[in-house]
Design an enzyme around this catalytic site. Structure first.
Site, PDB file in Angstrom:
ATOM      1  N   CYS A   1       1.183  -1.162  -0.464  1.00 41.51           N
ATOM      2  CA  CYS A   1       0.055  -0.306  -0.011  1.00 41.51           C
ATOM      3  C   CYS A   1       0.552   1.529   0.227  1.00 41.51           C
ATOM      4  O   CYS A   1       0.315   2.508   0.010  1.00 41.51           O
ATOM      5  CB  CYS A   1      -1.075  -0.096   1.305  1.00 41.51           C
ATOM      6  SG  CYS A   1      -1.575  -1.289   1.025  1.00 41.51           S
TER       7      CYS A   1
ATOM      8  N   HIS B   1      -3.452   7.309   2.199  1.00 41.25           N
ATOM      9  CA  HIS B   1      -3.415   5.898   1.578  1.00 41.25           C
ATOM     10  C   HIS B   1      -5.137   6.219   2.200  1.00 41.25           C
ATOM     11  O   HIS B   1      -5.235   6.490   3.217  1.00 41.25           O
ATOM     12  CB  HIS B   1      -2.570   4.977   2.048  1.00 41.25           C
ATOM     13  CG  HIS B   1      -2.690   3.943   2.000  1.00 41.25           C
ATOM     14  ND1 HIS B   1      -3.490   3.694   0.665  1.00 41.25           N
ATOM     15  CD2 HIS B   1      -2.900   3.082   2.830  1.00 41.25           C
ATOM     16  CE1 HIS B   1      -3.929   2.214   0.893  1.00 41.25           C
ATOM     17  NE2 HIS B   1      -3.170   1.728   2.307  1.00 41.25           N
TER      18      HIS B   1
ATOM     19  N   ASN C   1      -9.944   0.678  -0.101  1.00 44.12           N
ATOM     20  CA  ASN C   1      -8.390   0.243   0.200  1.00 44.12           C
ATOM     21  C   ASN C   1      -7.835   0.331  -1.639  1.00 44.12           C
ATOM     22  O   ASN C   1      -7.968  -1.474  -1.921  1.00 44.12           O
ATOM     23  CB  ASN C   1      -8.144  -0.069   1.063  1.00 44.12           C
ATOM     24  CG  ASN C   1      -6.552  -0.556   1.660  1.00 44.12           C
ATOM     25  OD1 ASN C   1      -5.657  -0.315   0.310  1.00 44.12           O
ATOM     26  ND2 ASN C   1      -5.611  -0.630   2.244  1.00 44.12           N
TER      27      ASN C   1
HETATM   28  O1  UT7 Z   1      -3.871  -0.810   3.552  1.00 48.54           O
HETATM   29  C1  UT7 Z   1      -2.272  -0.782   4.465  1.00 48.54           C
HETATM   30  C2  UT7 Z   1      -2.862  -1.242   6.010  1.00 48.54           C
HETATM   31  N1  UT7 Z   1      -4.373  -1.921   5.993  1.00 48.54           N
HETATM   32  C3  UT7 Z   1      -4.944  -1.406   7.313  1.00 48.54           C
HETATM   33  O2  UT7 Z   1      -4.491  -0.060   7.541  1.00 48.54           O
HETATM   34  C4  UT7 Z   1      -6.312  -1.962   7.665  1.00 48.54           C
HETATM   35  C5  UT7 Z   1      -6.389  -1.349   9.031  1.00 48.54           C
HETATM   36  N2  UT7 Z   1      -7.111  -2.363   9.703  1.00 48.54           N
HETATM   37  C6  UT7 Z   1      -8.685  -1.943  10.011  1.00 48.54           C
HETATM   38  O3  UT7 Z   1      -8.949  -1.541   9.320  1.00 48.54           O
HETATM   39  C7  UT7 Z   1      -9.226  -2.095  11.071  1.00 48.54           C
HETATM   40  O4  UT7 Z   1      -8.255  -3.073  11.963  1.00 48.54           O
HETATM   41  C8  UT7 Z   1     -10.157  -3.368  10.363  1.00 48.54           C
HETATM   42  C9  UT7 Z   1     -11.596  -2.848   9.866  1.00 48.54           C
HETATM   43  C10 UT7 Z   1      -9.139  -4.609   9.276  1.00 48.54           C
HETATM   44  C11 UT7 Z   1     -11.012  -4.896  10.992  1.00 48.54           C
HETATM   45  O5  UT7 Z   1     -11.812  -3.221  12.360  1.00 48.54           O
HETATM   46  P1  UT7 Z   1     -11.531  -3.559  13.845  1.00 48.54           P
HETATM   47  O6  UT7 Z   1     -12.564  -2.721  14.683  1.00 48.54           O
HETATM   48  O7  UT7 Z   1      -9.975  -3.257  14.478  1.00 48.54           O
HETATM   49  O8  UT7 Z   1     -11.684  -4.614  14.116  1.00 48.54           O
HETATM   50  P2  UT7 Z   1     -11.880  -6.176  15.219  1.00 48.54           P
HETATM   51  O9  UT7 Z   1     -10.277  -6.384  13.911  1.00 48.54           O
HETATM   52  O10 UT7 Z   1     -10.491  -5.876  15.714  1.00 48.54           O
HETATM   53  O11 UT7 Z   1     -12.701  -7.330  15.115  1.00 48.54           O
HETATM   54  C12 UT7 Z   1     -13.461  -6.563  16.596  1.00 48.54           C
HETATM   55  C13 UT7 Z   1     -14.898  -8.079  15.862  1.00 48.54           C
HETATM   56  C14 UT7 Z   1     -14.329  -8.965  15.671  1.00 48.54           C
HETATM   57  O12 UT7 Z   1     -15.552  -9.733  16.946  1.00 48.54           O
HETATM   58  P3  UT7 Z   1     -15.460 -10.393  18.363  1.00 48.54           P
HETATM   59  O13 UT7 Z   1     -13.916 -11.263  18.294  1.00 48.54           O
HETATM   60  O14 UT7 Z   1     -15.020  -8.699  18.860  1.00 48.54           O
HETATM   61  O15 UT7 Z   1     -16.429 -10.985  18.291  1.00 48.54           O
HETATM   62  C15 UT7 Z   1     -14.132  -9.777  14.560  1.00 48.54           C
HETATM   63  O16 UT7 Z   1     -14.701 -11.096  13.996  1.00 48.54           O
HETATM   64  O17 UT7 Z   1     -15.277  -7.514  14.882  1.00 48.54           O
HETATM   65  C16 UT7 Z   1     -15.541  -8.589  13.485  1.00 48.54           C
HETATM   66  N3  UT7 Z   1     -15.084  -8.806  12.158  1.00 48.54           N
HETATM   67  C17 UT7 Z   1     -16.735  -8.059  11.838  1.00 48.54           C
HETATM   68  N4  UT7 Z   1     -18.014  -8.347  11.978  1.00 48.54           N
HETATM   69  C18 UT7 Z   1     -18.301  -7.961  11.698  1.00 48.54           C
HETATM   70  C19 UT7 Z   1     -14.673  -8.292  11.507  1.00 48.54           C
HETATM   71  N5  UT7 Z   1     -15.061  -8.186  11.201  1.00 48.54           N
HETATM   72  C20 UT7 Z   1     -16.009  -8.633  10.169  1.00 48.54           C
HETATM   73  C21 UT7 Z   1     -16.880  -7.691   9.863  1.00 48.54           C
HETATM   74  N6  UT7 Z   1     -18.000  -7.449   9.738  1.00 48.54           N
HETATM   75  N7  UT7 Z   1     -16.526  -7.929   8.342  1.00 48.54           N
END
Ligand code: UT7
Length: 322
Positions: free
Chosen positions: A115, A249, A279
């Site tokens: 990225c 980005h 993204n």
């Molecule tokens: O471009 C390269 C660099 N990449 C990035 O910058 C990405 C950076 N990360 C992110 O944008 C975020 O971390 C995400 C959008 C990927 C995830 O958001 P988050 O607020 O960090 O969520 P999390 O990974 O901590 O997950 C929280 C909960 C989990 O459930 P439990 O374990 O709390 O029950 C996940 O399983 O959200 C759940 N979850 C979802 N729920 C519904 C993860 N993805 C989804 C989804 N829909 N698509």
């Protein structure tokens, strides 16, 4: 006083026709439009058609940037293309773009910083132009992440889209305040496992799928991006307040908001495309810049700060005056 600078002559972007909305993804994996919008700000992304390659996207973006710059492809003597989703393992996707544009001189090669790729490509092209190794460069970020996303993984498949963005840079003897003023690049390979593809020619002989520990990347992102922005400003002898436009980005609206809060940047100085593009990895910065320039917000003479963070981890920033 005049110095040799890489001056931005034109920009262009291309997005494939097909739009994939959140509802369509929610029909395939356990997620919802509401969750995706709240956690990422993304509403839709564009997806390349069957058979449409990264080079096809790159060629279209490059043609648009050349038209915007009013420069004939025959003048190009350097193509630096950032991608993590090349057409083939080799040769470089840039070589295909070069041939398709009818360029028969100079060098063309790919850069791999995921990225952050466009910022790395811009810094590389700038250094070559300033050293007199080329006169007119195309710097391209182009990706088809839809090909490497695991469409069964709700934690990643909601985030990415396909697209390409391009910039024409011309070496000119000008005032030090014009063109590419400062670039700052960093890599920390210790964070390899936070964001990688579990395939490749040497290790698995497969293409593989994207794997990410999203919340761990998120935590790294705000800190490193903010640091890179401050460092690029310091190297360029300006302060964050002097910057007219921020072109980040486009990974997640919450990352953009976090950086803006940390550096006290007004949201109306940030070009934001994440809601419509998702993204697009290395394409996201030049795509966002082309949107801002072509809709008339980003004007000639204004100071622009670009930034990115991606797999590697890699991160960086580039300060330019249009
Ligand atoms: O471009 C390269 C660099 N990449 C990035 O910058 C990405 C950076 N990360 C992110 O944008 C975020 O971390 C995400 C959008 C990927 C995830 O958001 P988050 O607020 O960090 O969520 P999390 O990974 O901590 O997950 C929280 C909960 C989990 O459930 P439990 O374990 O709390 O029950 C996940 O399983 O959200 C759940 N979850 C979802 N729920 C519904 C993860 N993805 C989804 C989804 N829909 N698509």
């Amino acid at each position: 006083m005049t110095v040799r600078r890489s001056v931005i002559a034109g920009v262009g972007g291309y997005l494939p026709e097909r739009v994939l909305g959140n509802a369509e993804i929610a029909a395939r994996v356990d997620t919802s439009d509401a969750w995706i919008v709240e956690r990422t700000g993304i509403r839709q992304r564009h997806i390349a058609a069957d058979g449409q390659k990264t080079s096809d996207l790159a060629i279209e973006a490059a043609r648009r940037a050349l038209a915007h710059a009013r420069i004939d492809a025959g003048e190009i003597d350097l193509i630096v293309l950032a991608t993590a989703t090349p057409d083939l393992t080799f040769p470089a996707t840039a070589a295909r773009v070069q041939a398709a544009l009818g360029v028969t001189q100079g060098a063309a090669f790919d850069i791999q910083a995921v990225c952050s790729g466009f910022v790395f490509a811009l810094a590389t092209a700038d250094n070559m132009l300033v050293r007199g190794q080329a006169k007119t460069a195309l710097v391209i970020g182009a990706e088809t992440f839809s090909r490497i996303v695991d469409w069964t993984d709700r934690g990643t498949c909601i985030l990415f889209g396909d697209g390409a963005g391009a910039m024409v840079l011309r070496a000119e003897d000008t005032t030090p305040e014009r063109g590419v003023i400062a670039t700052f690049l960093r890599t920390d390979g210790r964070h390899h496992d936070l964001l990688y593809v579990d395939g490749g020619p040497s290790q698995t002989q497969t293409v593989g799928h994207l794997r990410m520990i999203g919340n761990a990347v998120f935590r790294q992102a705000v800190e490193h991006i903010s640091g890179a922005m401050l460092e690029a400003c310091r190297l360029g002898g300006v302060s964050i307040e002097d910057v007219d436009w921020f072109v980040p980005h486009q990974a997640n609206q919450r990352i953009l908001d976090g950086v803006a809060r940390r550096l006290s940047i007004s949201p109306d100085k940030i070009i934001t495309t994440v809601a419509e593009h998702g993204n697009t990895s290395a394409a996201s910065v030049p795509l966002a810049l082309s949107v801002g320039v072509l809709d008339g917000r980003v004007k000639p003479g204004q100071l622009v700060l670009m930034e990115a963070l991606g797999g590697g981890l890699t991160w960086g920033a580039a300060l330019v005056r249009l």
